[in-house]
Design a protein around this motif. Structure first.
Motif, PDB file in Angstrom:
ATOM      1  N   ARG A   1       0.815  -1.218   0.000  1.00 58.48           N
ATOM      2  CA  ARG A   1       0.000   0.000   0.000  1.00 58.48           C
ATOM      3  C   ARG A   1       0.856   1.278   0.000  1.00 58.48           C
ATOM      4  NH1 ARG A   1      -5.183  -1.507   3.919  1.00 58.48           N
ATOM      5  NH2 ARG A   1      -5.809  -3.374   2.753  1.00 58.48           N
ATOM      6  N   LEU A   2       2.031   1.177  -0.564  1.00 56.11           N
ATOM      7  CA  LEU A   2       2.878   2.355  -0.768  1.00 56.11           C
ATOM      8  C   LEU A   2       2.707   2.803  -2.222  1.00 56.11           C
ATOM      9  CD1 LEU A   2       6.073   1.101   1.121  1.00 56.11           C
ATOM     10  CD2 LEU A   2       4.303   2.633   1.981  1.00 56.11           C
ATOM     11  N   VAL A   3       1.478   3.139  -2.562  1.00 50.59           N
ATOM     12  CA  VAL A   3       1.100   3.394  -3.949  1.00 50.59           C
ATOM     13  C   VAL A   3       1.825   4.608  -4.516  1.00 50.59           C
ATOM     14  CG1 VAL A   3      -0.820   3.867  -5.500  1.00 50.59           C
ATOM     15  CG2 VAL A   3      -1.152   2.347  -3.546  1.00 50.59           C
ATOM     16  N   GLU A   4       1.895   5.688  -3.738  1.00 49.77           N
ATOM     17  CA  GLU A   4       2.528   6.910  -4.229  1.00 49.77           C
ATOM     18  C   GLU A   4       4.007   6.668  -4.541  1.00 49.77           C
ATOM     19  OE1 GLU A   4       0.955   9.573  -4.900  1.00 49.77           O
ATOM     20  OE2 GLU A   4      -0.977   9.254  -3.920  1.00 49.77           O
ATOM     21  N   THR A   5       4.675   5.960  -3.658  1.00 45.83           N
ATOM     22  CA  THR A   5       6.095   5.671  -3.863  1.00 45.83           C
ATOM     23  C   THR A   5       6.299   4.745  -5.057  1.00 45.83           C
ATOM     24  OG1 THR A   5       6.524   5.927  -1.509  1.00 45.83           O
ATOM     25  CG2 THR A   5       8.191   4.766  -2.778  1.00 45.83           C
ATOM     26  N   SER A   6       5.366   3.828  -5.252  1.00 45.41           N
ATOM     27  CA  SER A   6       5.460   2.917  -6.390  1.00 45.41           C
ATOM     28  C   SER A   6       5.479   3.694  -7.702  1.00 45.41           C
ATOM     29  CB  SER A   6       4.271   1.954  -6.375  1.00 45.41           C
ATOM     30  OG  SER A   6       4.226   1.201  -7.561  1.00 45.41           O
ATOM     31  N   SER A   7       4.626   4.711  -7.822  1.00 47.51           N
ATOM     32  CA  SER A   7       4.571   5.501  -9.053  1.00 47.51           C
ATOM     33  C   SER A   7       5.850   6.318  -9.251  1.00 47.51           C
ATOM     34  CB  SER A   7       3.358   6.445  -9.008  1.00 47.51           C
ATOM     35  OG  SER A   7       2.167   5.715  -8.860  1.00 47.51           O
ATOM     36  N   GLU A   8       6.432   6.783  -8.169  1.00 48.33           N
ATOM     37  CA  GLU A   8       7.598   7.672  -8.249  1.00 48.33           C
ATOM     38  C   GLU A   8       8.919   6.905  -8.259  1.00 48.33           C
ATOM     39  OE1 GLU A   8       9.257  11.620  -8.383  1.00 48.33           O
ATOM     40  OE2 GLU A   8       7.270  10.739  -8.793  1.00 48.33           O
ATOM     41  N   LEU A   9       8.872   5.589  -8.047  1.00 48.17           N
ATOM     42  CA  LEU A   9      10.094   4.800  -7.892  1.00 48.17           C
ATOM     43  C   LEU A   9      11.086   4.962  -9.043  1.00 48.17           C
ATOM     44  CD1 LEU A   9      11.700   2.765  -6.227  1.00 48.17           C
ATOM     45  CD2 LEU A   9      10.485   0.937  -7.434  1.00 48.17           C
ATOM     46  N   PRO A  10      10.692   4.869 -10.317  1.00 47.61           N
ATOM     47  CA  PRO A  10      11.674   5.029 -11.397  1.00 47.61           C
ATOM     48  C   PRO A  10      12.438   6.349 -11.324  1.00 47.61           C
ATOM     49  CG  PRO A  10       9.631   4.144 -12.259  1.00 47.61           C
ATOM     50  CD  PRO A  10       9.351   4.555 -10.855  1.00 47.61           C
ATOM     51  N   GLN A  11      11.725   7.447 -11.040  1.00 46.72           N
ATOM     52  CA  GLN A  11      12.363   8.753 -10.937  1.00 46.72           C
ATOM     53  C   GLN A  11      13.330   8.800  -9.754  1.00 46.72           C
ATOM     54  OE1 GLN A  11      12.556  11.300 -12.852  1.00 46.72           O
ATOM     55  NE2 GLN A  11      13.586  12.705 -11.416  1.00 46.72           N
ATOM     56  N   LEU A  12      12.934   8.239  -8.624  1.00 46.20           N
ATOM     57  CA  LEU A  12      13.802   8.233  -7.447  1.00 46.20           C
ATOM     58  C   LEU A  12      15.050   7.387  -7.679  1.00 46.20           C
ATOM     59  CD1 LEU A  12      11.097   7.893  -4.636  1.00 46.20           C
ATOM     60  CD2 LEU A  12      12.575   9.868  -5.054  1.00 46.20           C
ATOM     61  N   LEU A  13      14.898   6.281  -8.392  1.00 45.90           N
ATOM     62  CA  LEU A  13      16.068   5.442  -8.699  1.00 45.90           C
ATOM     63  C   LEU A  13      17.035   6.162  -9.630  1.00 45.90           C
ATOM     64  CD1 LEU A  13      14.378   1.937  -9.156  1.00 45.90           C
ATOM     65  CD2 LEU A  13      15.839   2.691  -7.260  1.00 45.90           C
ATOM     66  N   ARG A  14      16.490   6.920 -10.591  1.00 41.37           N
ATOM     67  CA  ARG A  14      17.366   7.691 -11.484  1.00 41.37           C
ATOM     68  C   ARG A  14      18.117   8.772 -10.705  1.00 41.37           C
ATOM     69  NH1 ARG A  14      13.040   6.860 -15.231  1.00 41.37           N
ATOM     70  NH2 ARG A  14      12.001   8.783 -14.567  1.00 41.37           N
ATOM     71  N   GLN A  15      17.416   9.404  -9.762  1.00 42.00           N
ATOM     72  CA  GLN A  15      18.072  10.414  -8.932  1.00 42.00           C
ATOM     73  C   GLN A  15      19.165   9.794  -8.074  1.00 42.00           C
ATOM     74  OE1 GLN A  15      14.103  12.417  -7.528  1.00 42.00           O
ATOM     75  NE2 GLN A  15      15.766  13.833  -7.053  1.00 42.00           N
ATOM     76  N   ALA A  16      18.877   8.614  -7.531  1.00 42.75           N
ATOM     77  CA  ALA A  16      19.854   7.928  -6.681  1.00 42.75           C
ATOM     78  C   ALA A  16      21.114   7.576  -7.468  1.00 42.75           C
ATOM     79  CB  ALA A  16      19.221   6.663  -6.097  1.00 42.75           C
ATOM     80  N   GLU A  17      20.924   7.117  -8.697  1.00 38.05           N
ATOM     81  CA  GLU A  17      22.082   6.757  -9.524  1.00 38.05           C
ATOM     82  C   GLU A  17      22.875   7.987  -9.933  1.00 38.05           C
ATOM     83  OE1 GLU A  17      23.073   4.188 -13.582  1.00 38.05           O
ATOM     84  OE2 GLU A  17      21.015   4.326 -12.815  1.00 38.05           O
ATOM     85  N   ALA A  18      22.161   9.056 -10.322  1.00 36.26           N
ATOM     86  CA  ALA A  18      22.852  10.269 -10.770  1.00 36.26           C
ATOM     87  C   ALA A  18      23.612  10.945  -9.637  1.00 36.26           C
ATOM     88  CB  ALA A  18      21.842  11.238 -11.380  1.00 36.26           C
ATOM     89  N   SER A  19      23.076  10.864  -8.428  1.00 34.71           N
ATOM     90  CA  SER A  19      23.689  11.557  -7.282  1.00 34.71           C
ATOM     91  C   SER A  19      24.512  10.624  -6.403  1.00 34.71           C
ATOM     92  CB  SER A  19      22.599  12.212  -6.430  1.00 34.71           C
ATOM     93  OG  SER A  19      21.815  13.097  -7.190  1.00 34.71           O
ATOM     94  N   SER A  20      24.629   9.362  -6.817  1.00 37.63           N
ATOM     95  CA  SER A  20      25.407   8.371  -6.051  1.00 37.63           C
ATOM     96  C   SER A  20      24.934   8.269  -4.604  1.00 37.63           C
ATOM     97  CB  SER A  20      26.905   8.708  -6.098  1.00 37.63           C
ATOM     98  OG  SER A  20      27.388   8.700  -7.415  1.00 37.63           O
ATOM     99  N   TRP A  21      23.619   8.146  -4.430  1.00 40.07           N
ATOM    100  CA  TRP A  21      23.077   8.032  -3.081  1.00 40.07           C
ATOM    101  C   TRP A  21      23.516   6.720  -2.429  1.00 40.07           C
ATOM    102  CZ3 TRP A  21      17.218   9.496  -4.005  1.00 40.07           C
ATOM    103  CH2 TRP A  21      17.118  10.886  -4.190  1.00 40.07           C
TER     104      TRP A  21
END
Length: 248
Positions: free
Chosen positions: A16-36
């Protein structure tokens, strides 16, 4: 074994983390670009879900409040209302009175900003996580009278009784019969020590007895409303007339 983004999204939806599910691809791209780090990514995921849930809750509470319009406190022009100081407005905006179950009563002639102030404080309360319900006296009385057999009235009255802040606009603008006054008393009695109430009226409490028709009920209502309350008298010319628009 690798896990696809789609599988992760499916798992998030299952939790039931629906909002995060939709945003996950964008967050993963940010994590990779910023070396989180893993911890930074997890923090971003949880923060996003938390903020979206909070925004959705505010939207839901705004719908439940049933404001006739939205009027922020920042838009309230103190120059049009000489009887209210900037300090008083900021004190009300802090909402300490709401936490302490105090009531506010705005008295004054039409057009001096009573309803604007009430709605502005209601909006502020919603932003701070409180449940708010707005109703005019003209709407409230028919709801109280039909609550036993009209589903819509039952739903609206339930929300009023469960609210942290109840705003009753234009109270005592018309006379009540014995049944209506009795129903109104029972509502005030229920809200007493459970919720804060904001009332707006162009008649002072000393005139309410004539409109309620029963001195005993009037005394009982006033006793509960005024036990912990701040009565604010607003004066000045009508804002609507001062800023009225004409066709020609």
């Amino acid at each position: 074994m690798g896990t696809s983004v789609e599988q992760l999204q499916s798992q998030l939806q299952h939790l039931r983390l629906v909002e995060t599910s939709s945003e996950l691809p964008q967050l993963l791209r940010q994590a990779e670009a910023s070396s989180w780090t893993y911890q930074e990514l997890l923090h971003a995921l949880l923060t996003y879900e938390e903020s979206r849930r909070e925004a959705k809750m505010i939207d839901k509470h705004l719908k439940w409040a049933k404001f006739p319009y939205q009027a922020s406190l920042s838009a309230f022009d103190l120059t049009d209302q000489p009887s209210l100081s900037d300090r008083q407005l900021r004190q009300m905006q802090e909402l300490t009175w709401l936490d302490q179950l105090y009531n506010l009563i705005f008295l004054g002639p039409p057009g001096v900003g009573k309803t604007h102030l009430a709605i502005g404080l209601g909006l502020e309360a919603i932003q701070q996580g409180h449940r708010v319900s707005f109703v005019s006296m003209g709407e409230l009385v028919p709801m109280l009278k039909t609550e036993e057999y009209v589903k819509k009235a039952q739903v609206q009255m339930k929300r009023i009784r469960q609210a942290d802040l109840v705003i009753i606009d234009d109270i005592m603008y018309m006379a009540m019969n014995e049944q209506e006054a009795n129903l109104f008393f029972h509502l005030i009695n229920h809200l007493y020590e459970r919720s804060s109430i904001i009332l707006t009226s162009n008649k002072g409490p000393e005139a309410w007895g004539e409109l309620l028709g029963d001195q005993g009920i009037t005394t009982a209502i006033l006793d509960r409303l005024l036990h912990r309350s701040e009565v604010i008298h607003l004066h000045g010319d009508s804002h609507r007339m001062k800023h009225r628009e004409t066709l020609f």
